[in-house]
Scaffold this motif. Sequence first.
Motif, mmCIF file in Angstrom:
data_model
loop_
_atom_site.group_PDB
_atom_site.id
_atom_site.type_symbol
_atom_site.label_atom_id
_atom_site.label_comp_id
_atom_site.label_asym_id
_atom_site.label_seq_id
_atom_site.Cartn_x
_atom_site.Cartn_y
_atom_site.Cartn_z
ATOM 1 N N MET A 134 0.847 -1.192 0.000
ATOM 2 C CA MET A 134 0.000 0.000 0.000
ATOM 3 C C MET A 134 0.881 1.240 0.000
ATOM 4 S SD MET A 134 -3.147 -0.720 2.571
ATOM 5 C CE MET A 134 -3.999 0.708 1.997
ATOM 6 N N GLN A 158 -2.692 5.797 -0.141
ATOM 7 C CA GLN A 158 -3.788 4.860 0.160
ATOM 8 C C GLN A 158 -4.031 4.769 1.661
ATOM 9 O OE1 GLN A 158 -2.062 1.546 -2.008
ATOM 10 N NE2 GLN A 158 -3.860 1.489 -3.358
ATOM 11 N N PHE A 193 -9.196 -1.185 -0.285
ATOM 12 C CA PHE A 193 -7.812 -0.807 -0.032
ATOM 13 C C PHE A 193 -6.861 -2.001 -0.015
ATOM 14 C CE2 PHE A 193 -10.361 2.651 1.505
ATOM 15 C CZ PHE A 193 -9.668 3.755 1.041
#
Length: 144
Positions: free
Chosen positions: A1, A5, A75
């Motif tokens: 990530m 994010q 996510f």
Amino acid sequence: MTTGQLLTFSGVVVLGAMSPGPDFAVVVRRSALAGRTDAGTTVESGWWAAFRDGLLCNALNPKAAVFFVALLPQFLPADAGLVPMLALSAIAVAITVGWFLTVANLVAAARRAFSRPATRRLVDGLSGALLIGLGVRLVFTSAR
């Protein structure tokens, strides 16, 4: 990530935690009735009782479950394992705990302020003046 994010995820979790719901009502009620110490009230005392109430409120709240079931996949990559999911969950828990600690402390501070007679008289006077003003406005407002 990416950092972007994580920041976006954190922002969404902050907004979700701040949205009024049953968990907000539980925290405000406990803080308003007992303050931060729980001493000498009718509210069951101790950090364990407060934690249990909050946990049950969230575990039994369908809004919280739907929120996280819909949010987490946005996510996480499709092949994400358990570790990234637990990491995002830990971030969400930390943000939520931080928000509700802030709410509890603000309500407890307001409780102390409102317990003073001078503050109560001021709030009662301002509330009364506001209600009278709204009533007068209503009387002189024509129906269209």
